[in-house]
Design a protein around this motif. Structure first.
Motif, PDB file in Angstrom:
ATOM      1  N   VAL A   1       0.837  -1.160   0.067  1.00  0.00           N
ATOM      2  CA  VAL A   1       0.023  -0.052  -0.134  1.00  0.00           C
ATOM      3  C   VAL A   1       0.828   1.436  -0.037  1.00  0.00           C
ATOM      4  O   VAL A   1       0.530   2.100  -0.603  1.00  0.00           O
ATOM      5  N   ILE A   2       2.035   1.291   0.806  1.00  0.00           N
ATOM      6  CA  ILE A   2       2.942   2.305   0.927  1.00  0.00           C
ATOM      7  C   ILE A   2       3.502   2.751  -0.584  1.00  0.00           C
ATOM      8  O   ILE A   2       3.637   3.709  -0.980  1.00  0.00           O
ATOM      9  N   ASP A   3       4.039   1.508  -1.105  1.00  0.00           N
ATOM     10  CA  ASP A   3       4.530   1.696  -2.380  1.00  0.00           C
ATOM     11  C   ASP A   3       3.592   2.525  -3.529  1.00  0.00           C
ATOM     12  O   ASP A   3       4.095   3.485  -4.082  1.00  0.00           O
ATOM     13  N   GLU A   4       2.357   2.134  -3.577  1.00  0.00           N
ATOM     14  CA  GLU A   4       1.269   2.773  -4.258  1.00  0.00           C
ATOM     15  C   GLU A   4       1.018   4.016  -3.728  1.00  0.00           C
ATOM     16  O   GLU A   4       0.949   4.967  -4.734  1.00  0.00           O
ATOM     17  N   HIS A   5       1.151   4.443  -2.581  1.00  0.00           N
ATOM     18  CA  HIS A   5       1.051   5.657  -2.175  1.00  0.00           C
ATOM     19  C   HIS A   5       2.036   6.546  -2.495  1.00  0.00           C
ATOM     20  O   HIS A   5       1.657   7.735  -2.822  1.00  0.00           O
ATOM     21  N   TYR A   6       3.168   6.215  -2.251  1.00  0.00           N
ATOM     22  CA  TYR A   6       4.618   7.005  -2.716  1.00  0.00           C
ATOM     23  C   TYR A   6       4.545   7.128  -4.257  1.00  0.00           C
ATOM     24  O   TYR A   6       4.986   8.333  -4.744  1.00  0.00           O
ATOM     25  N   ARG A   7       4.302   6.073  -4.781  1.00  0.00           N
ATOM     26  CA  ARG A   7       4.195   6.190  -6.347  1.00  0.00           C
ATOM     27  C   ARG A   7       3.304   7.324  -6.743  1.00  0.00           C
ATOM     28  O   ARG A   7       3.762   8.232  -7.594  1.00  0.00           O
ATOM     29  N   ARG A   8       2.093   7.562  -6.215  1.00  0.00           N
ATOM     30  CA  ARG A   8       0.991   8.481  -6.633  1.00  0.00           C
ATOM     31  C   ARG A   8       1.564   9.927  -6.251  1.00  0.00           C
ATOM     32  O   ARG A   8       1.211  10.749  -6.862  1.00  0.00           O
ATOM     33  N   GLN A   9       2.264   9.688  -5.073  1.00  0.00           N
ATOM     34  CA  GLN A   9       2.756  11.324  -4.704  1.00  0.00           C
ATOM     35  C   GLN A   9       3.712  11.745  -5.631  1.00  0.00           C
ATOM     36  O   GLN A   9       3.667  12.864  -5.908  1.00  0.00           O
ATOM     37  N   ILE A  10       4.804  10.958  -6.124  1.00  0.00           N
ATOM     38  CA  ILE A  10       5.783  11.305  -6.759  1.00  0.00           C
ATOM     39  C   ILE A  10       5.253  11.659  -8.060  1.00  0.00           C
ATOM     40  O   ILE A  10       5.501  12.842  -8.685  1.00  0.00           O
ATOM     41  N   GLU A  11       4.182  11.023  -8.587  1.00  0.00           N
ATOM     42  CA  GLU A  11       3.616  11.334  -9.960  1.00  0.00           C
ATOM     43  C   GLU A  11       2.788  12.850  -9.494  1.00  0.00           C
ATOM     44  O   GLU A  11       2.833  13.444 -10.546  1.00  0.00           O
ATOM     45  N   GLN A  12       2.284  13.049  -8.528  1.00  0.00           N
ATOM     46  CA  GLN A  12       1.613  14.387  -8.429  1.00  0.00           C
ATOM     47  C   GLN A  12       2.620  15.616  -8.278  1.00  0.00           C
ATOM     48  O   GLN A  12       2.167  16.481  -8.641  1.00  0.00           O
ATOM     49  N   LEU A  13       3.656  15.141  -7.834  1.00  0.00           N
ATOM     50  CA  LEU A  13       4.646  16.416  -7.693  1.00  0.00           C
ATOM     51  C   LEU A  13       5.263  16.500  -9.101  1.00  0.00           C
ATOM     52  O   LEU A  13       5.459  17.924  -9.081  1.00  0.00           O
ATOM     53  N   GLY A  14       5.365  15.718  -9.823  1.00  0.00           N
ATOM     54  CA  GLY A  14       5.790  15.968 -11.224  1.00  0.00           C
ATOM     55  C   GLY A  14       7.273  16.748 -11.001  1.00  0.00           C
ATOM     56  O   GLY A  14       7.939  16.090 -10.468  1.00  0.00           O
ATOM     57  N   ASP A  15       7.355  17.801 -11.497  1.00  0.00           N
ATOM     58  CA  ASP A  15       8.476  18.541 -11.432  1.00  0.00           C
ATOM     59  C   ASP A  15       8.809  19.337 -10.245  1.00  0.00           C
ATOM     60  O   ASP A  15       9.734  20.063 -10.124  1.00  0.00           O
ATOM     61  N   ALA A  16       7.650  19.686  -9.739  1.00  0.00           N
ATOM     62  CA  ALA A  16       7.793  20.354  -8.289  1.00  0.00           C
ATOM     63  C   ALA A  16       8.572  19.551  -7.185  1.00  0.00           C
ATOM     64  O   ALA A  16       8.590  18.311  -7.257  1.00  0.00           O
ATOM     65  N   GLU A  17       9.194  20.379  -6.523  1.00  0.00           N
ATOM     66  CA  GLU A  17       9.734  20.099  -5.223  1.00  0.00           C
ATOM     67  C   GLU A  17      10.626  18.681  -5.451  1.00  0.00           C
ATOM     68  O   GLU A  17      10.584  17.498  -4.941  1.00  0.00           O
ATOM     69  N   PRO A  18      11.819  18.963  -6.281  1.00  0.00           N
ATOM     70  CA  PRO A  18      12.533  17.694  -6.496  1.00  0.00           C
ATOM     71  C   PRO A  18      13.286  17.006  -5.639  1.00  0.00           C
ATOM     72  O   PRO A  18      13.355  15.901  -5.366  1.00  0.00           O
ATOM     73  N   ALA A  19      13.486  17.754  -4.567  1.00  0.00           N
ATOM     74  CA  ALA A  19      14.460  17.110  -3.206  1.00  0.00           C
ATOM     75  C   ALA A  19      13.358  16.438  -2.641  1.00  0.00           C
ATOM     76  O   ALA A  19      13.659  15.199  -2.270  1.00  0.00           O
ATOM     77  N   LEU A  20      12.112  16.760  -2.332  1.00  0.00           N
ATOM     78  CA  LEU A  20      11.085  15.874  -1.665  1.00  0.00           C
ATOM     79  C   LEU A  20      10.920  14.583  -2.533  1.00  0.00           C
ATOM     80  O   LEU A  20      10.671  13.589  -2.182  1.00  0.00           O
ATOM     81  N   ALA A  21      10.640  14.897  -3.900  1.00  0.00           N
ATOM     82  CA  ALA A  21      10.272  13.672  -4.697  1.00  0.00           C
ATOM     83  C   ALA A  21      11.458  12.872  -4.733  1.00  0.00           C
ATOM     84  O   ALA A  21      11.199  11.567  -4.731  1.00  0.00           O
ATOM     85  N   ALA A  22      12.795  13.258  -4.483  1.00  0.00           N
ATOM     86  CA  ALA A  22      13.807  12.302  -4.580  1.00  0.00           C
ATOM     87  C   ALA A  22      13.902  11.412  -3.237  1.00  0.00           C
ATOM     88  O   ALA A  22      14.273  10.126  -3.202  1.00  0.00           O
ATOM     89  N   SER A  23      13.665  12.296  -1.938  1.00  0.00           N
ATOM     90  CA  SER A  23      13.119  11.336  -0.904  1.00  0.00           C
ATOM     91  C   SER A  23      12.226  10.437  -0.879  1.00  0.00           C
ATOM     92  O   SER A  23      12.273   9.210  -0.465  1.00  0.00           O
ATOM     93  N   LEU A  24      11.216  10.727  -1.530  1.00  0.00           N
ATOM     94  CA  LEU A  24      10.071   9.628  -1.605  1.00  0.00           C
ATOM     95  C   LEU A  24      10.350   8.664  -2.413  1.00  0.00           C
ATOM     96  O   LEU A  24       9.963   7.620  -2.025  1.00  0.00           O
ATOM     97  N   GLU A  25      11.094   8.945  -3.503  1.00  0.00           N
ATOM     98  CA  GLU A  25      11.535   7.632  -4.273  1.00  0.00           C
ATOM     99  C   GLU A  25      12.596   6.734  -3.590  1.00  0.00           C
ATOM    100  O   GLU A  25      12.508   5.581  -3.599  1.00  0.00           O
ATOM    101  N   GLU A  26      13.588   7.408  -2.808  1.00  0.00           N
ATOM    102  CA  GLU A  26      14.391   6.758  -1.851  1.00  0.00           C
ATOM    103  C   GLU A  26      13.768   5.867  -0.801  1.00  0.00           C
ATOM    104  O   GLU A  26      13.734   4.777  -0.731  1.00  0.00           O
ATOM    105  N   PHE A  27      12.747   6.585   0.044  1.00  0.00           N
ATOM    106  CA  PHE A  27      11.993   5.799   0.715  1.00  0.00           C
ATOM    107  C   PHE A  27      11.046   4.661   0.289  1.00  0.00           C
ATOM    108  O   PHE A  27      10.980   3.580   0.638  1.00  0.00           O
ATOM    109  N   ARG A  28      10.467   4.862  -0.957  1.00  0.00           N
ATOM    110  CA  ARG A  28       9.604   3.863  -1.830  1.00  0.00           C
ATOM    111  C   ARG A  28      10.615   2.592  -2.374  1.00  0.00           C
ATOM    112  O   ARG A  28      10.158   1.435  -1.956  1.00  0.00           O
ATOM    113  N   ARG A  29      11.677   2.755  -2.444  1.00  0.00           N
ATOM    114  CA  ARG A  29      12.644   1.842  -2.680  1.00  0.00           C
ATOM    115  C   ARG A  29      13.041   0.985  -1.485  1.00  0.00           C
ATOM    116  O   ARG A  29      12.843  -0.219  -1.341  1.00  0.00           O
TER     117      ARG A  29
END
Ligand SMILES: [Fe+2]
Ligand SMILES: [Fe+2]
Length: 181
Positions: free
Chosen positions: A112-140
């Motif tokens: 569920v968390i994988d799905e959730h982080y995936r959706r957030q990363i998609e929603q961020l798009g190009d905004a907030e690159p540092a946050l998106a990178a953290s989310l991607e790291e955590f998702r992994r």
């Protein structure tokens, strides 16, 4: 700077971002409590080192969102007392059913968390690159937890289908609530 992607009728960009940080902090807090509950029961079992390693990563994830909550002036969820109890209870209850059930719990939550982080990363798009990178790291990391849970025998848990369905529903509800409340 552009904000997260919005659909018509969505809250403003700042509020979307605040909701993301709020729900993620709540989720990582819940994850930490689940593993604490599992370790209370399985702390001396062969599964303990694996669980402890996952718990350490959740600490790191939580610390990142704790910082973001302060930096971005986000109101934390009002439900943390609930996640404090419910997370621990879920971890302990599944651990009492055995190591395999504890692993099935982890597998379900992490999916569920994988799905959730995936959706957030998609929603961020190009905004907030540092946050998106953290989310991607955590998702992994969460994916590694899921894989460790499968390697730890999640498939062999008695009543696995039921455990998985109940925990996924509960996790999605917790996400929905912690985004808003
Ligand atoms: Fe995490
Ligand atoms: Fe995790």
């Amino acid at each position: 700077m552009s904000g997260p992607r919005r659909l018509p009728g969505d809250p403003p960009a700042d509020e979307i971002l605040a909701r993301m940080i709020r729900v993620d902090q709540a989720g990582e807090y819940g994850a930490r409590r689940i593993y604490a509950g599992q370790l209370a029961v399985l702390g001396r079992s062969p599964a303990a080192p694996v669980i402890r390693r996952m718990a350490e990563q959740e600490e790191r994830h939580l610390a990142a969102f704790d910082r973001l909550v302060v930096e971005r002036h986000v109101r934390p969820t009002a439900l943390s007392p609930l996640w404090h109890v419910a997370g621990w209870a879920l971890g302990a209850a599944t651990a009492l059913l055995g190591e395999h059930a504890a692993m099935a719990c982890t597998e379900a939550v992490e999916e569920v968390i994988d799905e959730h982080y995936r959706r957030q990363i998609e929603q961020l798009g190009d905004a907030e690159p540092a946050l998106a990178a953290s989310l991607e790291e955590f998702r992994r990391n969460e994916n590694e937890h899921r894989d460790a849970a499968i390697a730890g025998g999640a498939d062999e848990a008695p009543g696995r289908a039921l455990i998985t369905a109940a925990i996924k529903t509960g996790s999605r509800l917790a996400i929905w609530l912690s985004t808003r409340i």
